[in-house]
Design a protein around this motif. Sequence first.
Motif, PDB file in Angstrom:
ATOM      1  N   LEU A 188       0.833  -1.199   0.000  1.00 17.71           N
ATOM      2  CA  LEU A 188       0.000   0.000   0.000  1.00 17.71           C
ATOM      3  C   LEU A 188       0.869   1.251   0.000  1.00 17.71           C
ATOM      4  CD1 LEU A 188      -2.760   1.362   0.181  1.00 17.71           C
ATOM      5  CD2 LEU A 188      -2.643   1.096   2.683  1.00 17.71           C
ATOM      6  N   LEU A 189       1.958   1.232   0.728  1.00 18.68           N
ATOM      7  CA  LEU A 189       2.846   2.398   0.782  1.00 18.68           C
ATOM      8  C   LEU A 189       3.452   2.678  -0.585  1.00 18.68           C
ATOM      9  CD1 LEU A 189       4.047   4.465   2.753  1.00 18.68           C
ATOM     10  CD2 LEU A 189       5.954   2.899   3.118  1.00 18.68           C
ATOM     11  N   ALA A 190       3.675   1.628  -1.363  1.00 25.07           N
ATOM     12  CA  ALA A 190       4.249   1.821  -2.694  1.00 25.07           C
ATOM     13  C   ALA A 190       3.240   2.452  -3.639  1.00 25.07           C
ATOM     14  CB  ALA A 190       4.728   0.489  -3.255  1.00 25.07           C
ATOM     15  N   ARG A 191       1.962   2.226  -3.396  1.00 24.36           N
ATOM     16  CA  ARG A 191       0.955   2.789  -4.295  1.00 24.36           C
ATOM     17  C   ARG A 191       0.576   4.226  -3.919  1.00 24.36           C
ATOM     18  NH1 ARG A 191      -1.448  -2.363  -3.454  1.00 24.36           N
ATOM     19  NH2 ARG A 191      -3.035  -1.381  -2.142  1.00 24.36           N
ATOM     20  N   LEU A 192       0.980   4.686  -2.719  1.00 26.72           N
ATOM     21  CA  LEU A 192       0.601   6.040  -2.292  1.00 26.72           C
ATOM     22  C   LEU A 192       1.405   7.078  -3.050  1.00 26.72           C
ATOM     23  CD1 LEU A 192       0.344   5.606   1.599  1.00 26.72           C
ATOM     24  CD2 LEU A 192      -1.528   5.688  -0.080  1.00 26.72           C
ATOM     25  N   PRO A 193       0.865   8.289  -3.131  1.00 28.41           N
ATOM     26  CA  PRO A 193       1.600   9.387  -3.795  1.00 28.41           C
ATOM     27  C   PRO A 193       2.893   9.670  -3.054  1.00 28.41           C
ATOM     28  CG  PRO A 193      -0.725   9.965  -3.539  1.00 28.41           C
ATOM     29  CD  PRO A 193      -0.514   8.698  -2.778  1.00 28.41           C
ATOM     30  N   PRO A 194       3.934  10.074  -3.774  1.00 25.14           N
ATOM     31  CA  PRO A 194       5.231  10.345  -3.117  1.00 25.14           C
ATOM     32  C   PRO A 194       5.111  11.443  -2.058  1.00 25.14           C
ATOM     33  CG  PRO A 194       5.503  10.162  -5.488  1.00 25.14           C
ATOM     34  CD  PRO A 194       4.025  10.168  -5.256  1.00 25.14           C
ATOM     35  N   THR A 195       4.291  12.426  -2.347  1.00 27.66           N
ATOM     36  CA  THR A 195       4.181  13.527  -1.361  1.00 27.66           C
ATOM     37  C   THR A 195       3.623  12.991  -0.048  1.00 27.66           C
ATOM     38  OG1 THR A 195       3.755  15.046  -3.181  1.00 27.66           O
ATOM     39  CG2 THR A 195       3.224  15.798  -0.958  1.00 27.66           C
ATOM     40  N   LEU A 196       2.623  12.137  -0.117  1.00 29.22           N
ATOM     41  CA  LEU A 196       2.028  11.571   1.095  1.00 29.22           C
ATOM     42  C   LEU A 196       3.004  10.654   1.804  1.00 29.22           C
ATOM     43  CD1 LEU A 196      -0.442  11.251   2.884  1.00 29.22           C
ATOM     44  CD2 LEU A 196      -1.242   9.420   1.374  1.00 29.22           C
ATOM     45  N   CYS A 197       3.780   9.878   1.009  1.00 31.14           N
ATOM     46  CA  CYS A 197       4.769   9.005   1.650  1.00 31.14           C
ATOM     47  C   CYS A 197       5.821   9.813   2.412  1.00 31.14           C
ATOM     48  CB  CYS A 197       5.455   8.141   0.581  1.00 31.14           C
ATOM     49  SG  CYS A 197       4.362   6.899  -0.133  1.00 31.14           S
ATOM     50  N   THR A 198       6.271  10.885   1.785  1.00 25.26           N
ATOM     51  CA  THR A 198       7.269  11.735   2.463  1.00 25.26           C
ATOM     52  C   THR A 198       6.687  12.334   3.737  1.00 25.26           C
ATOM     53  OG1 THR A 198       8.235  12.240   0.286  1.00 25.26           O
ATOM     54  CG2 THR A 198       8.817  13.687   2.154  1.00 25.26           C
ATOM     55  N   TRP A 199       5.439  12.766   3.655  1.00 21.73           N
ATOM     56  CA  TRP A 199       4.803  13.386   4.857  1.00 21.73           C
ATOM     57  C   TRP A 199       4.613  12.371   5.982  1.00 21.73           C
ATOM     58  CZ3 TRP A 199      -0.142  12.930   7.155  1.00 21.73           C
ATOM     59  CH2 TRP A 199      -0.476  13.953   8.068  1.00 21.73           C
ATOM     60  N   LEU A 200       4.239  11.134   5.613  1.00 22.79           N
ATOM     61  CA  LEU A 200       4.046  10.106   6.633  1.00 22.79           C
ATOM     62  C   LEU A 200       5.369   9.731   7.301  1.00 22.79           C
ATOM     63  CD1 LEU A 200       1.452   7.706   4.980  1.00 22.79           C
ATOM     64  CD2 LEU A 200       1.076   9.267   6.882  1.00 22.79           C
ATOM     65  N   LYS A 201       6.469   9.685   6.503  1.00 16.14           N
ATOM     66  CA  LYS A 201       7.756   9.354   7.089  1.00 16.14           C
ATOM     67  C   LYS A 201       8.246  10.435   8.064  1.00 16.14           C
ATOM     68  CE  LYS A 201       9.290   6.456   3.236  1.00 16.14           C
ATOM     69  NZ  LYS A 201      10.297   6.294   2.155  1.00 16.14           N
ATOM     70  N   ALA A 202       7.758  11.659   7.869  1.00 15.92           N
ATOM     71  CA  ALA A 202       8.163  12.749   8.778  1.00 15.92           C
ATOM     72  C   ALA A 202       7.392  12.711  10.098  1.00 15.92           C
ATOM     73  CB  ALA A 202       7.953  14.101   8.082  1.00 15.92           C
ATOM     74  N   MET A 203       6.341  11.915  10.186  1.00 19.41           N
ATOM     75  CA  MET A 203       5.549  11.836  11.418  1.00 19.41           C
ATOM     76  C   MET A 203       6.272  10.967  12.468  1.00 19.41           C
ATOM     77  SD  MET A 203       2.769  13.654  10.982  1.00 19.41           S
ATOM     78  CE  MET A 203       3.872  14.807  10.157  1.00 19.41           C
TER      79      MET A 203
END
Length: 1360
Positions: A1295-1310
Amino acid sequence: MSCSLLEFCRIQELRSVHDFLFPSPGGTTAGESAKSKNDSEVTWDEADWGSWEEEAEEAKQPEPESGRLAQSASWLQDCVLSLSPTNDLMVIAREQKAVFLSPKWKTGQEEMQLAVSWSGALNAEDGECVSSAICIPLASQKRSSIGRPDWTCIVVGFTSGYVRFYTESGVQLLAQLLNEDPVLQLKCRTYEIPRHPGVTEQHEELSILYPTALVTIDGFSLFQSLRACRNQVARATASGNDNIQPPPLAYKKWGLQDVDSIVDHASVGITSLCPFDQMKNASVLGGYHATIKGSPPAMSQYITVGSGPFTGFFYAVEGSSQPLLSHVALAVASKLTSALFSAASGWLGWKHKNEEEPVQKQKPKLEPATPLAVRFGLPDSRRHGEAICLSPCNTLAAVTDDFGRVLLLDVARGLAIRMWKGYRDAQVGWIQAAEALQERESGHRPSPSSPQGPGRVAQFLIIYAPRRGILEVWGTQQGPRVGAFNVGKHCRLLYPGYRIMGLNNVTSQGWQPHTQQVCLMDASTGTLRTVSVPFHLALSDKKSERARDVHLVKKLSALLKAKELCQETLQKEATGILLDIKYPAIKKQALETLLSHKKVSHSSLSGIVETLLGHLQSQDPDAVDEALLQLCTSQLKLLRLYGTIEKMHAEGKEKDATAPDSDLSSVLRLGQDDLLRLQSMLQRYGEEARRPTVTFSEDLQAELPLHSFLAHLEVDGASVKVSRGLAGDGGHLGSLLFWKCVAGESSPEAVCRTLQDAGMVPQQLLSLLLAAWLSRERDVLQSPEMVVHLHQLISLLTSLPGAVEDSWDLQSVSPWWQLMRSTCSQAASPAAALLAAHAGHSVAKSLVGGWAETKFQSAEAMTDSWEALSLDLEQWAVLLRQLEDCLLLQTLLRCHLPPAPSAGAHQRVTVRSLLEAGRGGVADSVAKWLFRQSVSPQLLKETLARKDGAKGPEEAATLEPQFAGVAELLLSVCRQFPCSLDPDVLFAHCCWEYVVQWNKDPEEGRHLSWAVDHLRCITNAHIQHGVAVMMWSTFIDKRFSACAFLMDKVGKAPKDRLCRRDIGMSDRAVTSFLTACTQLLQILMEADIVSDEMSVPLLEVEDPWVSVEGPTSIVELALEQRHVHYPLVHHHCVLATILCGIMRFALKGVKPLALFDSKGKNSFFKELTSIQLLPSGDLDPNIVSLRQMFLQKLLSGWVHILPQDGAPASSAPPEDEAWPTLAIELLAPALQVSADVLQRHLVCELYSHGLDLLAEEAMLKVEDPEVLASQLLVLTGQRLAYALLHTQTKEGMELLARLPPTLCTWLKAMDPQELKNKEVPISRTGRLVTRVIELLPENHGQYMLALNLIEAVEAMVSPE
């Protein structure tokens, strides 16, 4: 009255002591081996060892059987024996061996026994034997000691010339070789307080007698050296290498010259001659041209006995010889070397009992003796002295010789003043008897130094004749033999002649040494006995008669102390003793002893007094003591009165006596309704009075003993009066006189007539009657009809002459009735007092009616319904109403609820106590009862709500079952006292009682909580306001300020130890205390607002109690309080809430006073009624920031204690539900903090803890949803980051691979670690994202991020 021989101790293992000292077969001594060689089978305890004369007689005639079986005990005569004057140590030595015995108490018996504490050999050189020994007790240097010695030193002299010192355990302290000749005798002199100002003060010393020399060691030097050596023993035992030398011994060595032989000596001490004797001696010694010094020189006097001369007197002038210093060497015994011995003039050492003393290689150097020639003596070439014993006051000395004589010497004059014959081998000692205070002659002139003068002392000589087996006591100097005892032939007389060493004129003042002067030891039984000689045996003529009278009194006292007392024997012996006593004062004392003793019967005492009175009346009137004659006459009158009363009570009531009217209504002049009401009150009170209580046999005693009867009454001329000291306690005396009449078992007319004839005044008879009636309330309640007989007795006493004054009329108060009313008003028995008051009121009413009929019998207006009124009847009516109120109140106070603790006696109230307790006395009593019964405020409020209305079944069912019965009684008391027990007044007193009890025990937080609840129940705002102000200023303010300062100091919720130290209660109690403070201040603010719209209440009192006086009540004090300053109260309420939150949620990093500026801090802890300058306007942003941080911590703490299962808000603890409201609605506006910021923080904290349902409820109150949405968006990201990145599942990675890059970057910053609860279902997270999209507008910068989040959540939900 005479001498006595008293046993005080016994040797426990006498046989083992003998076997140790006499180890030869058969147990016989060496001297008797020749005697027992023909009969080797006879042991030492079977042989009969008598004197030489007895042996000669036994050789002539056969020995009887009893003599052969007698135990032989002469072995003790071959031993060296010494007993400490304090009886704490005994030494028995023979040759090289010694046994130390110490006292031990025998288990189960009050008997002291001497047991072996140490035994062993004392010789340090070959061939030396023990020749003399003494035990010297040494005084303690501690101030707490009052007579017992610190320890006892054993001094032993040897035939080698050595003198060694030992402890009680046999440890050698030091040794001294002062002369090479054998030690003949050791004697000691200790300090004695001079009896007269002119007597020379004697110093302590130890004297050692050798055949040709006398050595005296200074007592102070010896005391210090022994203490130092004993301390060194203890240190060396611990360390092993302590080598400090103690101070040297100061001694004098005299060479006794011009004497053939010396066997014993006595050191008299320092003496000084009078001027005449000084001139006489100077002229005899120096002749006509002798020079005389201006002052007589001080001399030390010594007396020796022996031969050539038989008795020698030596005088050593002070200063003629300088004291020698013995160089004391102290070291561990194993390290003593020959150099140490050669360096000192004498050698001293110590050793343990298991260590061997090193071999002495060289004799120590001996100091030469100072020559001292005999000044004079008693020359008798044929007589040889054997022993000398100096008297305690150093004036006389007893000397024994080989002719069987005992001589009495005058020490000062050097003359033999008396001689006793026929005392071969005698042993002598002295007894000094002191005069008792009561034996002193009234004309004895006192000493200037004392108001009573020094007590006289008498000396008695004790002579033990072993050949005759008799112990005699002789008076000195020309006195007769005053005592003799058959004690046996194998005893030893022990006379130390000294006491405790180490005292002086300062330390001896507070000491009370317990020493025996003379002790007799019986070798056959092992018993030790002492001789007791009374002082009066030394007197003669008039003085001896007075002392004899004193001892007759003691004999009478001993007779009365006998366990089994025959009255006939007692009467005979007591009468003889009284007639034998010569002095009237002592005879009066003996008679008073008999009169005050409880074992003497009435018949015996009457016979004794009658005989004594007849004896006095038969004598010459001028020679009879008037006081003694008056005492006999008065006591005989009382004895006859007692006998008459007892006889009348025993005979009972006469058969033809008129029975009183038994109808209570007619006797008490009550209507039927009033009588039924009275009976119901008595019945209810009796039920509570019949509860089990603790009673004493003395209280249940029905009859007064004879000695108490005589002590209660006194005769004054022709009248009999109650003693002044016992006038207030006449219950027993009144019961003796009147109770049989009250019970209907005796004739009241005969009793009253007898007491009147005896001369007793009616007022005292009335007091005794009422005292008996009031003291037996329990019997009165069981038979209330006894009031009829009480009414009859009161009528009879009222009719006696002198009862009611002739001048009394209707407009005056009679002292007779006032006495009765005063007694009833002070009675602690309300039921008995009420019945007595009804009886007295009835008699008074009949008396007033009869007086009025006689006064106005010619009046035309007189009818059947006419009733005379008087001031007395009005006061009777008021008293009856007061007693009824008091009875009802006392019934309530006797009630006991099962859950309440039963410890402590119930409170007793009287009419007098209520009148003197002020207007709040009744309410205070009820409040104390409610506190003891633990009645809750809510239960009391529900009970008082039914006071004015009718009780219904549903209302009665709401009360607790155990309280339902008591509630009716409480309501009855409240209706009886409508003003004193007004609900507001009762709640105010309950509130005050609880806060007072809490102040006594602050750990009981329930007391303070209930006090606040009682305060909340008060409806009148003025009373509520005043009580709250007094509570705060009296009990709360200081502890509240201590809490604030402590929390501000530590910056967090303090621990239990700090709370107890600074506040005086535990941390848990502090939390309860601060909660109550917050509630109290809130009540005070509400009362201050409401009081402006309410009138001040008018305090009233019931009509019978209008004369009440006493302290101001709580309600009156409350109404006098000034109004508080509302902003200041609110300011303190904010602080109390803050402190309570810190303690409740254990917050850290918070200083409560730092949340306020300088104005706010300065206004704290001031009087709430004062005007203070409070903060106003905008505050410092830093302080506002601190306040906001604190409130956020407070809300976080509240969320932290909630159940972590998504439960609704109602699942929180009841006392914690209001904290969010307090923080956001009360504290935030007061502290100028934005409420919306706190509300958003609360929502975020709830979501962080996984409490989504509570967060959705709190979200409805948020005013700025966009800011909240941004904060919740971060929480959503943290939840998704934990679900996708930290769980590391395969589905999550896809699922993480299918998410938009912007959202993945934001989630990793949490950072998911900021979440308090990470295990939240994804469905709740989806609901949270939906809430965020609803709160965010479409043009918001994070709106698209929220849409991406909801797609990701839906993708995570769909696989599930």
